[in-house]
Design an enzyme around this catalytic site. Structure first.
Site, PDB file in Angstrom:
ATOM      1  N   GLU A 174       0.809  -1.223   0.000  1.00 46.31           N
ATOM      2  CA  GLU A 174       0.000   0.000   0.000  1.00 46.31           C
ATOM      3  C   GLU A 174       0.844   1.276   0.000  1.00 46.31           C
ATOM      4  OE1 GLU A 174      -3.734   0.170   0.441  1.00 46.31           O
ATOM      5  OE2 GLU A 174      -3.464  -1.814  -0.445  1.00 46.31           O
ATOM      6  N   HIS A 248      -4.495   2.145   7.199  1.00 47.37           N
ATOM      7  CA  HIS A 248      -3.070   2.389   6.951  1.00 47.37           C
ATOM      8  C   HIS A 248      -2.428   2.927   8.225  1.00 47.37           C
ATOM      9  CE1 HIS A 248      -4.284   3.047   2.500  1.00 47.37           C
ATOM     10  NE2 HIS A 248      -3.749   1.849   2.617  1.00 47.37           N
ATOM     11  N   CYS A 366      -2.517  11.799   3.581  1.00 43.89           N
ATOM     12  CA  CYS A 366      -2.888  10.892   2.493  1.00 43.89           C
ATOM     13  C   CYS A 366      -2.605  11.526   1.129  1.00 43.89           C
ATOM     14  CB  CYS A 366      -4.382  10.550   2.564  1.00 43.89           C
ATOM     15  SG  CYS A 366      -4.841   9.443   3.905  1.00 43.89           S
TER      16      CYS A 366
END
Length: 434
Positions: A174, A248, A366
């Site tokens: 990721e 995450h 992000c």
């Protein structure tokens, strides 16, 4: 030679919508099929970029990826003209049309894992594009991201852009959202923290949501980047955090240079991880553990406090750039006040309005990929990707002319939207010249 941390933000695309496609991301699911505002989203993202650039921090951006992804829809069995493909998909599988139109590449913390030249054995900056294979809409980003990275970081004497890891269960990756680098100075060798949710040797212990990152992926990236094993730390996410919506690591901890803000439930073996980081880094590493009593997991996920950006503005001086939701949360705002009073490098906190991104599950951190570069490495990149004052105004004008103020799931069926996006992207490509 001066070394910088350059922030590469994703320029939010004209098809930003709330598809609710990301299992385990509570904000994404909560706002599923609500009306979005692509124009407001992109301008909010641009305003955040400009705020960072105005601090004197190098700020760059990645352009949106082309949408819709017609090849994906064709792979799902839809045939005919563009109009026929879009129309049939909307009528029979609107979820697949939403995937094809997803603007989630805006969250560039998931674009790749990056190791600077000072950490890598060959003295070059290494990038591994994330395969993002856990979520179908994000998996579509991998190859376009790889092409973009290779277009920008094209000088092989300075940069290596690896192929993404195979899209297999054991190598699920990721990107930098599960990676943090600690250093005394950006130009010095650092300690790289790799965070994973599951290991091939055991069963996934999170019960509610999938653990997206694997240990195998982390280890393969560290090896291919040529990192020193003594300066790598591998940490498993706490299953309790994953099930609370921490999909995450950047939703539960944040680090910059010699400062680490970490929630009590960030890691499964927290004491070992923090001790290993301290041993690898040395006594200068300041690790601030936020207890669940100070900020419980629910408030951490709702406020996205740990998805703030920690920005170095001078020697031992850091600015905390928080989502505006932190100012509206009693627990998060109290935590910010406490950090400002405490003995640490944070001297100021600013709140930024990114509600359109936040409602889709992504905050300030992000939206950016951190890339440590020397002056010479910066000079080896195309200048068109840096956010100058002129470029900011050009992009502001471009967004204002081409983006819709309002977009719903039903609007994805319009061939007019497809044509609007194609015209906008053609103009952007002409502007950027790559």
């Amino acid at each position: 030679m001066t070394t910088y941390e350059v922030n590469f933000d994703g320029l939010i695309g004209p098809t930003h919508h709330y598809g609710g496609l990301s299992l385990g991301n509570l904000a994404s699911v909560e706002h599923r099929h609500a009306a979005s505002s692509p124009r407001r989203a992109a301008l909010q993202g641009l305003a955040k970029m400009k705020r960072v650039a105005d601090l004197g921090i190098p700020q760059a951006f990645f352009p949106p990826q082309p949408r819709p992804d017609l090849a994906f829809l064709q792979s799902q069995g839809f045939t005919g003209s563009t109009y026929e493909i879009i129309s049939t998909a909307y009528k029979s599988r609107p979820d697949l049309l939403s995937i094809a139109y997803s603007a989630s590449a805006m969250w560039t913390a998931n674009a790749a894992t990056v190791s600077p030249s000072s950490d890598c054995a060959d003295g070059r900056v290494h990038f591994t594009p994330a395969n993002l294979q856990t979520m179908p809409h994000r998996a579509l980003e991998t190859q376009p991201t790889t092409r973009t990275l290779r277009a920008i970081f094209h000088d092989a004497s300075h940069f290596v852009v690896h192929d993404p890891l195979p899209a297999l269960p054991d190598s699920s990756d990721e990107g930098a959202a599960n990676h943090t680098r600690f250093c005394r100075d950006y130009g010095l060798p650092g300690v790289e923290l790799f965070v994973y949710g599951r290991d091939h040797s055991d069963e996934q212990s999170a019960q509610r949501f999938p653990a997206r990152q694997t240990r195998v992926a982390c280890e393969e990236i560290a090896t291919s980047h040529g990192l020193c094993s003594k300066r790598c730390v591998f940490a498993r996410q706490h299953p309790k955090a994953i099930d609370a919506g921490v999909f995450h690591n950047d939703v539960i901890s944040v680090g910059n240079q010699s400062l680490h803000l970490v929630h009590q439930y960030a890691f499964a073996e927290q004491d070992r991880v923090l001790a290993e980081l301290a041993d690898s880094f040395g006594p200068d590493l300041q690790q601030v553990v936020i207890s669940n009593q100070e900020l419980n997991l629910s408030d951490a996920v709702q406020s996205y406090f740990f998805n703030s950006q920690l920005i170095s503005t001078g020697p031992n001086q850091m600015l905390l750039l928080c989502p505006i939701e932190c100012s509206e949360s009693a627990a998060a705002s109290q935590l910010v006040a406490s950090l400002l009073r405490a003995d640490n490098p944070i001297y100021d906190c600013q709140f930024v309005d990114l509600r359109e991104s936040m409602q889709n599950g992504g905050g300030p951190a992000c939206l950016r990929l951190r890339v440590v570069l020397t002056e010479e490495e910066c000079a080896a990149m195309p200048s068109s990707v840096f956010l100058t004052q002129q470029r900011y105004h050009e992009l502001y004008d471009w967004v204002s002319r081409h983006y819709r103020e309002r977009l719903t799931i039903d609007d994805l069926a319009e061939i007019r939207l497809h044509d609007e996006v194609a015209i906008a992207m053609h103009e952007l490509n002409e502007m950027l010249g790559f």
